[in-house]
Scaffold this motif. Structure first.
Motif, PDB file in Angstrom:
ATOM      1  N   UNK A  49       0.842  -1.190   0.000  1.00 16.60           N
ATOM      2  CA  UNK A  49       0.000   0.000   0.000  1.00 16.60           C
ATOM      3  C   UNK A  49       0.882   1.247   0.000  1.00 16.60           C
ATOM      4  N   UNK A  50       0.646   2.194  -0.928  1.00 16.91           N
ATOM      5  CA  UNK A  50       1.368   3.465  -0.882  1.00 16.91           C
ATOM      6  C   UNK A  50       1.052   4.245   0.399  1.00 16.91           C
ATOM      7  N   UNK A  51       2.054   4.971   0.898  1.00 15.77           N
ATOM      8  CA  UNK A  51       1.935   5.682   2.168  1.00 15.77           C
ATOM      9  C   UNK A  51       2.522   7.078   2.034  1.00 15.77           C
ATOM     10  N   UNK A  52       1.875   8.045   2.687  1.00 10.12           N
ATOM     11  CA  UNK A  52       2.476   9.351   2.947  1.00 10.12           C
ATOM     12  C   UNK A  52       2.701   9.461   4.445  1.00 10.12           C
ATOM     13  N   UNK A  53       3.902   9.802   4.858  1.00 10.25           N
ATOM     14  CA  UNK A  53       4.215  10.024   6.270  1.00 10.25           C
ATOM     15  C   UNK A  53       4.629  11.477   6.444  1.00 10.25           C
ATOM     16  N   UNK A  54       4.054  12.133   7.462  1.00  7.50           N
ATOM     17  CA  UNK A  54       4.316  13.557   7.660  1.00  7.50           C
ATOM     18  C   UNK A  54       4.594  13.872   9.112  1.00  7.50           C
ATOM     19  N   UNK A  55       5.525  14.782   9.330  1.00 11.76           N
ATOM     20  CA  UNK A  55       5.824  15.349  10.637  1.00 11.76           C
ATOM     21  C   UNK A  55       5.437  16.818  10.588  1.00 11.76           C
ATOM     22  N   UNK A  56       4.552  17.248  11.496  1.00 12.86           N
ATOM     23  CA  UNK A  56       3.998  18.603  11.462  1.00 12.86           C
ATOM     24  C   UNK A  56       4.176  19.246  12.828  1.00 12.86           C
ATOM     25  N   UNK A  57       4.586  20.504  12.841  1.00 11.53           N
ATOM     26  CA  UNK A  57       4.797  21.223  14.085  1.00 11.53           C
ATOM     27  C   UNK A  57       3.488  21.365  14.863  1.00 11.53           C
ATOM     28  N   UNK A  58       3.599  21.394  16.181  1.00 19.53           N
ATOM     29  CA  UNK A  58       2.449  21.321  17.084  1.00 19.53           C
ATOM     30  C   UNK A  58       1.369  22.341  16.759  1.00 19.53           C
ATOM     31  N   UNK A  59       1.754  23.583  16.415  1.00 15.36           N
ATOM     32  CA  UNK A  59       0.770  24.647  16.294  1.00 15.36           C
ATOM     33  C   UNK A  59      -0.212  24.437  15.133  1.00 15.36           C
ATOM     34  N   UNK A  60       0.144  23.599  14.156  1.00 13.01           N
ATOM     35  CA  UNK A  60      -0.799  23.325  13.068  1.00 13.01           C
ATOM     36  C   UNK A  60      -1.044  21.821  12.858  1.00 13.01           C
ATOM     37  N   UNK A  61      -0.573  21.016  13.797  1.00 13.11           N
ATOM     38  CA  UNK A  61      -0.674  19.567  13.647  1.00 13.11           C
ATOM     39  C   UNK A  61      -2.130  19.093  13.646  1.00 13.11           C
ATOM     40  N   UNK A  62      -2.919  19.534  14.614  1.00 12.13           N
ATOM     41  CA  UNK A  62      -4.279  18.998  14.725  1.00 12.13           C
ATOM     42  C   UNK A  62      -5.163  19.502  13.591  1.00 12.13           C
ATOM     43  N   UNK A  63      -5.008  20.770  13.210  1.00 15.03           N
ATOM     44  CA  UNK A  63      -5.774  21.288  12.067  1.00 15.03           C
ATOM     45  C   UNK A  63      -5.466  20.493  10.805  1.00 15.03           C
ATOM     46  N   UNK A  64      -4.195  20.178  10.608  1.00 20.67           N
ATOM     47  CA  UNK A  64      -3.802  19.401   9.424  1.00 20.67           C
ATOM     48  C   UNK A  64      -4.421  18.008   9.468  1.00 20.67           C
ATOM     49  N   UNK A  65      -4.354  17.357  10.631  1.00 13.40           N
ATOM     50  CA  UNK A  65      -4.956  16.035  10.778  1.00 13.40           C
ATOM     51  C   UNK A  65      -6.446  16.070  10.454  1.00 13.40           C
ATOM     52  N   UNK A  66      -7.158  17.037  10.992  1.00 17.07           N
ATOM     53  CA  UNK A  66      -8.604  17.100  10.775  1.00 17.07           C
ATOM     54  C   UNK A  66      -8.944  17.326   9.305  1.00 17.07           C
ATOM     55  N   UNK A  67      -8.162  18.126   8.617  1.00 20.18           N
ATOM     56  CA  UNK A  67      -8.426  18.334   7.190  1.00 20.18           C
ATOM     57  C   UNK A  67      -8.100  17.084   6.370  1.00 20.18           C
TER      58      UNK A  67
END
Length: 262
Positions: free
Chosen positions: A109-127
């Protein structure tokens, strides 16, 4: 839920549970006591080679100082995770393409893995949940119970996405800052899956990942195929009794069935 590493014991420090990970070892467990005094060597499965921990000879003051550091350049960690003392991997933002292969090699299965800084991490996850559709399944992952090895997965099928998002927003603090809680949301009919794991990495699975990649780029997350993630070196997880209680509340809100340890 794909398992990228295994947990190797716990310790308690100022009401915190800290769990040390050696991601290059699989299938081996070693009990650990108070970290600065009793870190033990963990052997590779089927090998006598010993690993040394970067935490092994730290004073209590050095350990506590390291655990207080959350910011590395422009990147801010949540409270859930800390890198090795010798910074084998320096946390930073970025995403890369990868591939998940099942143990028998039959599923790729193809995968995208991302590391996101805390201040925008949850917004990014929800989108990132938007491409999954209006009705999804959700999996909660917990390793709060240290009496058993591995982690515990709990399942809930057929939940409306607006309802799920409302619950997740209610438990944002838990999901961001508890190193023993992870969540995966999936639509098996597409199929696509988004995982917000215990390390607070964002992991997307599916045959067509373009919609996820557009969202990551929209949040300013750079593509870097050479990026290394915190899971790829020694690191520690952090949790508290408060977060363990909040996890039980989240289970109740989602009407979770009991799962199994894996």
């Amino acid at each position: 839920m794909p398992v990228f590493l295994e947990l190797f014991g716990d310790l308690r420090l100022q009401q915190q549970q800290i769990v040390q990970d050696f991601p290059e070892i699989r299938g081996c467990n070693a009990a650990m006591g108070f970290l600065k005094k009793f870190i033990r060597n963990v052997l590779r499965e089927g090998s006598q080679a010993q690993l040394r921990s970067s935490f092994e000879h730290l004073s209590e003051e050095e350990l506590e100082a390291h655990l207080r550091i959350a910011k590395y350049g422009n990147f801010t960690l949540t409270d859930a995770i800390r890198p090795s003392y010798d910074l084998q991997v320096v946390p930073r933002e970025g995403y890369r393409h990868d591939i998940y292969r099942s143990d028998n090699g039959k599923t790729v299965i193809p995968v995208l893995m991302a590391s996101v800084s805390k201040e925008r991490l949850f917004d990014t996850f929800m989108e990132l949940l938007d491409p999954l559709g209006d009705e999804v399944d959700v999996v909660l992952e917990t390793s709060h119970n240290r009496d058993r090895p591995g982690h515990h997965d709990l399942y809930r099928e057929d939940i409306d996405m607006p309802v799920l998002k409302s619950v997740l927003w209610e438990f944002e603090d838990l999901l961001l800052n508890d190193g023993c809680t992870g969540v995966a949301v999936l639509n098996p009919d597409i199929p696509l899956e988004v995982q917000f794991d215990e390390h607070k990495l964002l992991i997307c699975y599916g045959s067509d990942l373009r919609s996820f990649e557009r969202i990551l780029k929209g949040h300013g997350i750079p593509n870097d195929e050479q990026i290394r993630f915190i899971t790829e070196a020694e690191h520690v997880h952090s949790s508290t009794e408060y977060y363990a209680r909040r996890f039980e509340e989240l289970k109740m809100y989602l009407g979770m069935d009991e799962g199994c340890y894996v």
